[in-house]
Design an enzyme around this catalytic site. Structure first.
Site, PDB file in Angstrom:
ATOM      1  N   CYS A 178       0.807  -1.226   0.000  1.00  0.00           N
ATOM      2  CA  CYS A 178       0.000   0.000   0.000  1.00  0.00           C
ATOM      3  C   CYS A 178       0.846   1.285   0.000  1.00  0.00           C
ATOM      4  O   CYS A 178       0.533   2.245  -0.709  1.00  0.00           O
ATOM      5  CB  CYS A 178      -0.952  -0.006   1.192  1.00  0.00           C
ATOM      6  N   HIS A 219      -3.034   6.316   4.772  1.00  0.00           N
ATOM      7  CA  HIS A 219      -1.600   6.536   5.031  1.00  0.00           C
ATOM      8  C   HIS A 219      -1.183   7.907   4.491  1.00  0.00           C
ATOM      9  O   HIS A 219      -1.720   8.378   3.482  1.00  0.00           O
ATOM     10  CB  HIS A 219      -0.747   5.499   4.291  1.00  0.00           C
TER      11      HIS A 219
HETATM   12  N1  LIG Z   1      -5.128  -3.572   5.530  1.00  0.00           N
HETATM   13  C1  LIG Z   1      -4.493  -2.962   4.558  1.00  0.00           C
HETATM   14  O1  LIG Z   1      -4.432  -1.723   4.498  1.00  0.00           O
HETATM   15  C2  LIG Z   1      -3.796  -3.740   3.486  1.00  0.00           C
HETATM   16  C3  LIG Z   1      -3.295  -3.034   2.402  1.00  0.00           C
HETATM   17  C4  LIG Z   1      -2.662  -3.722   1.375  1.00  0.00           C
HETATM   18  C5  LIG Z   1      -2.527  -5.094   1.446  1.00  0.00           C
HETATM   19  N2  LIG Z   1      -3.021  -5.767   2.531  1.00  0.00           N
HETATM   20  C6  LIG Z   1      -2.844  -7.221   2.518  1.00  0.00           C
HETATM   21  O2  LIG Z   1      -4.102  -7.854   2.353  1.00  0.00           O
HETATM   22  C7  LIG Z   1      -4.141  -9.068   3.097  1.00  0.00           C
HETATM   23  C8  LIG Z   1      -5.321  -9.038   4.065  1.00  0.00           C
HETATM   24  O3  LIG Z   1      -5.166  -7.923   4.914  1.00  0.00           O
HETATM   25  P1  LIG Z   1      -6.350  -7.382   5.841  1.00  0.00           P
HETATM   26  O4  LIG Z   1      -5.875  -6.086   6.362  1.00  0.00           O
HETATM   27  O5  LIG Z   1      -7.657  -7.469   5.153  1.00  0.00           O
HETATM   28  O6  LIG Z   1      -6.299  -8.481   7.034  1.00  0.00           O
HETATM   29  P2  LIG Z   1      -7.445  -8.934   8.045  1.00  0.00           P
HETATM   30  O7  LIG Z   1      -8.421  -7.847   8.280  1.00  0.00           O
HETATM   31  O8  LIG Z   1      -6.718  -9.527   9.185  1.00  0.00           O
HETATM   32  O9  LIG Z   1      -8.193 -10.126   7.229  1.00  0.00           O
HETATM   33  C9  LIG Z   1      -7.563 -11.335   6.894  1.00  0.00           C
HETATM   34  C10 LIG Z   1      -8.485 -12.168   6.013  1.00  0.00           C
HETATM   35  O10 LIG Z   1      -7.785 -13.347   5.603  1.00  0.00           O
HETATM   36  C11 LIG Z   1      -8.624 -14.485   5.856  1.00  0.00           C
HETATM   37  N3  LIG Z   1      -7.806 -15.668   6.106  1.00  0.00           N
HETATM   38  C12 LIG Z   1      -6.795 -15.809   6.979  1.00  0.00           C
HETATM   39  N4  LIG Z   1      -6.288 -17.065   6.926  1.00  0.00           N
HETATM   40  C13 LIG Z   1      -7.007 -17.732   5.983  1.00  0.00           C
HETATM   41  C14 LIG Z   1      -6.986 -19.046   5.460  1.00  0.00           C
HETATM   42  N5  LIG Z   1      -6.132 -19.964   5.884  1.00  0.00           N
HETATM   43  N6  LIG Z   1      -7.894 -19.363   4.489  1.00  0.00           N
HETATM   44  C15 LIG Z   1      -8.775 -18.463   4.038  1.00  0.00           C
HETATM   45  N7  LIG Z   1      -8.846 -17.199   4.499  1.00  0.00           N
HETATM   46  C16 LIG Z   1      -7.974 -16.833   5.458  1.00  0.00           C
HETATM   47  C17 LIG Z   1      -9.407 -14.078   7.078  1.00  0.00           C
HETATM   48  O11 LIG Z   1     -10.554 -14.899   7.162  1.00  0.00           O
HETATM   49  P3  LIG Z   1     -11.129 -15.369   8.608  1.00  0.00           P
HETATM   50  O12 LIG Z   1     -11.966 -14.243   9.123  1.00  0.00           O
HETATM   51  O13 LIG Z   1     -11.916 -16.583   8.247  1.00  0.00           O
HETATM   52  O14 LIG Z   1      -9.951 -15.660   9.467  1.00  0.00           O
HETATM   53  C18 LIG Z   1      -9.740 -12.623   6.733  1.00  0.00           C
HETATM   54  O15 LIG Z   1     -10.843 -12.579   5.854  1.00  0.00           O
HETATM   55  C19 LIG Z   1      -2.781  -9.215   3.773  1.00  0.00           C
HETATM   56  O16 LIG Z   1      -1.950  -9.994   2.946  1.00  0.00           O
HETATM   57  C20 LIG Z   1      -2.288  -7.783   3.826  1.00  0.00           C
HETATM   58  O17 LIG Z   1      -0.884  -7.709   3.841  1.00  0.00           O
HETATM   59  C21 LIG Z   1      -3.657  -5.129   3.549  1.00  0.00           C
END
Ligand SMILES: NC(=O)c1ccc[n+]([C@@H]2O[C@H](COP(=O)([O-])OP(=O)(O)OC[C@H]3O[C@@H](n4cnc5c(N)ncnc54)[C@H](OP(=O)(O)O)[C@@H]3O)[C@@H](O)[C@H]2O)c1
Length: 334
Positions: free
Chosen positions: A128, A240
Site C-alpha cells: 500500500c 496513510h
Molecule cells: N489492511 C491494509 O491496508 C492492506 C493493504 C494492502 C494489502 N493488505 C494485505 O491484504 C491481506 C489481508 O489484509 P487485511 O488487512 O484485510 O487483514 P485482516 O483484516 O486480518 O483479514 C484477513 C483475512 O484473511 C482471511 N484468512 C486468513 N487465513 C485464511 C486461510 N487460511 N484461508 C482463508 N482465508 C484466510 C481471514 O478470514 P477469517 O476471518 O476466516 O480468518 C480474513 O478474511 C494481507 O496480505 C495484507 O498484507 C492489507
C-alpha cells in the site's frame, strides 16, 4: 463474469465488496472465501446475501474468471495453484509473489500493460505505501528522471488489518476509562504514540516494509530509482500519509510539479498553503485518489523537490488498485 474474493471478512475483503459495487464491476456470480473462522457468515452484495465458503483444495475455482485474494501471504502461497488451476486470474494483495520475475506487479496508472504478461496467472498488487508513492512519482518522472527518493511514512492502524483497527479504538476507550490498554496487535501501545517499526527488521537495519518500498518501486517504474524509507505506524484509523523528497536529473520547479500533479491520473492536487489547504488522513478515509500537497523546492538540494501525499490504503492501497487492474484487463483485452 464469475468473481471470487478470498479473505472476504477482512479489512481489504470488506472493501472489495464496496469497491466492486461502487464501480459497477460486471459480476454475474460472486463467491466469497475465508478460513473456518468466517465460513458460513453471509455478507450482502447487490441485494443478495453471499455466504462465505471455507477455502479448501478442491474445484471451487472452476469457472472463476477473476479471484481477488487478500488473506495473507501464507494463504496465497498455499492456494495459488488451486485458485489458478482452471484459468482464473489471481489478483493478489499479499506480499507472496510481488518480487517474483514471472509475476507482474501492477499499478494501472503507471504500468498497466505489465498485467498482460502473467505466465502463472497471477498479478500482484503492490504494498500500500508503494502504490500511493508511485502514483505521485510517476507525474514527476514524466518531467525528469527521478534518481533518488527519501520518504517517511505515517501509516494508519488499519494497515495491519481489521483487528488492529479495533485494538486502537479499544486502547483509546481503555485509557479514557483509566484502564491499562490491551497491546496485542502492535509491538507497543499505539494510542497517543508513534511506532517507528512496520514489519520486522532485515539485515541492513531497514524493516521489510521499508525494503518493499525500495524493491517494488523499481519493479513497477522499470527504473534504477533508489528509495530510502522510514516507515512509522501512527494512531490514525485509516489512510496513510507520506512525506516525500525526490532528486531529479534536472531541477523541477514547483509550478511544473503542480501542473504535472494536476493532470496526473489518479492524483488530486490539494496545495494552497496560504489557505491551509493540504491533504490530511482524517478527511481522506474512504476516498479513491492519491492526494498531493505541500509541494516545495528542497532547500537542501538544487535538484530536489518535496511534497506530501495522503491516500486511503485499504482503497487505492489495496482493493481499489486490484479492481482497477481487473478493469484495465477488461478495457484493454488483448
Ligand atoms: N489492511 C491494509 O491496508 C492492506 C493493504 C494492502 C494489502 N493488505 C494485505 O491484504 C491481506 C489481508 O489484509 P487485511 O488487512 O484485510 O487483514 P485482516 O483484516 O486480518 O483479514 C484477513 C483475512 O484473511 C482471511 N484468512 C486468513 N487465513 C485464511 C486461510 N487460511 N484461508 C482463508 N482465508 C484466510 C481471514 O478470514 P477469517 O476471518 O476466516 O480468518 C480474513 O478474511 C494481507 O496480505 C495484507 O498484507 C492489507
Amino acid at each position: 463474469m464469475k468473481v471470487a474474493i478470498v479473505g472476504a471478512s477482512g479489512a481489504v475483503g470488506q472493501e472489495f465488496l464496496r469497491v466492486l459495487d461502487e464501480r459497477n464491476f460486471p459480476i454475474d456470480e460472486l463467491l466469497l472465501f475465508g478460513s473456518s473462522r468466517s465460513a458460513g457468515r453471509a455478507y450482502p452484495f447487490r441485494g443478495k446475501q453471499v455466504v462465505v465458503k471455507e477455502l479448501k483444495h478442491n474445484d471451487d475455482f472452476k469457472g472463476v474468471d477473476i479471484a481477488f485474494t487478500s488473506a495473507g501471504a501464507g494463504t496465497s502461497k498455499e492456494f495459488a495453484e488451486t485458485i489458478t488451476r482452471y484459468g482464473a486470474i489471481m489478483i493478489d494483495n499479499s506480499s507472496a509473489f510481488r518480487m517474483d520475475d514471472d509475476v507482474p506487479l501492477v499499478v494501472p496508472e503507471v504500468n498497466g500493460d505489465d498485467a498482460f504478461v502473467r505466465p502463472r496467472g497471477i498479478i500482484a498488487n503492490p504494498n500500500c505505501t508503494t502504490i500511493q508513492m508511485v502514483v505521485a512519482l510517476n507525474a514527476i518522472e514524466a518531467l525528469s528522471h527521478i534518481k533518488r527518493v527519501h520518504v517517511a511514512t505515517y501509516q494508519a492502524a488499519s494497515g495491519a488489518g481489521a483487528s488492529a483497527m479495533a485494538e486502537l479504538k479499544k486502547q483509546f476507550e481503555q485509557l479514557v476509562a483509566g484502564e491499562q490498554p490491551t497491546v496485542e496487535k502492535f509491538f507497543f501501545q499505539l494510542a497517543y504514540n508513534l511506532i517507528p517499526q512496520v514489519d520486522v527488521f532485515t539485515d541492513n537495519l531497514y524493516t521489510k516494509e521499508e525494503m518493499k518500498m525500495y524493491n517494488e518501486t523499481r519493479k513497477i517504474m522499470h527504473s534504477d530509482i533508489a528509495v530510502s524509507a522510514t516507515c512509522v505506524r501512527v494512531p490514525v484509523m485509516r489512510a496513510h500519509s507520506e512525506a516525500i523528497w525526490v532528486e531529479t536529473e534536472r531541477p523541477v520547479s514547483v509550478a511544473e510539479a503542480r501542473e504535472a500533479f494536476a493532470h496526473a491520473p489518479g492524483v488530486v492536487l490539494e496545495d494552497d498553503p496560504e489557505n491551509r489547504v493540504y491533504p490530511m488522513p482524517l478527511f481522506k478515509a474512504g476516498c479513491d485518489p492519491v492526494y498531493v500537497g505541500r509541494i516545495r523546492s528542497d532547500i537542501s538540494n538544487p535538484n530536489g523537490l518535496t511534497f506530501w501525499t495522503v491516500s486511503d490504503q485499504i482503497k487505492k492501497g489495496a482493493a481499489l488498485n486490484a479492481v482497477q487492474i481487473a478493469e484495465y484487463l477488461l478495457a484493454h483485452k488483448q
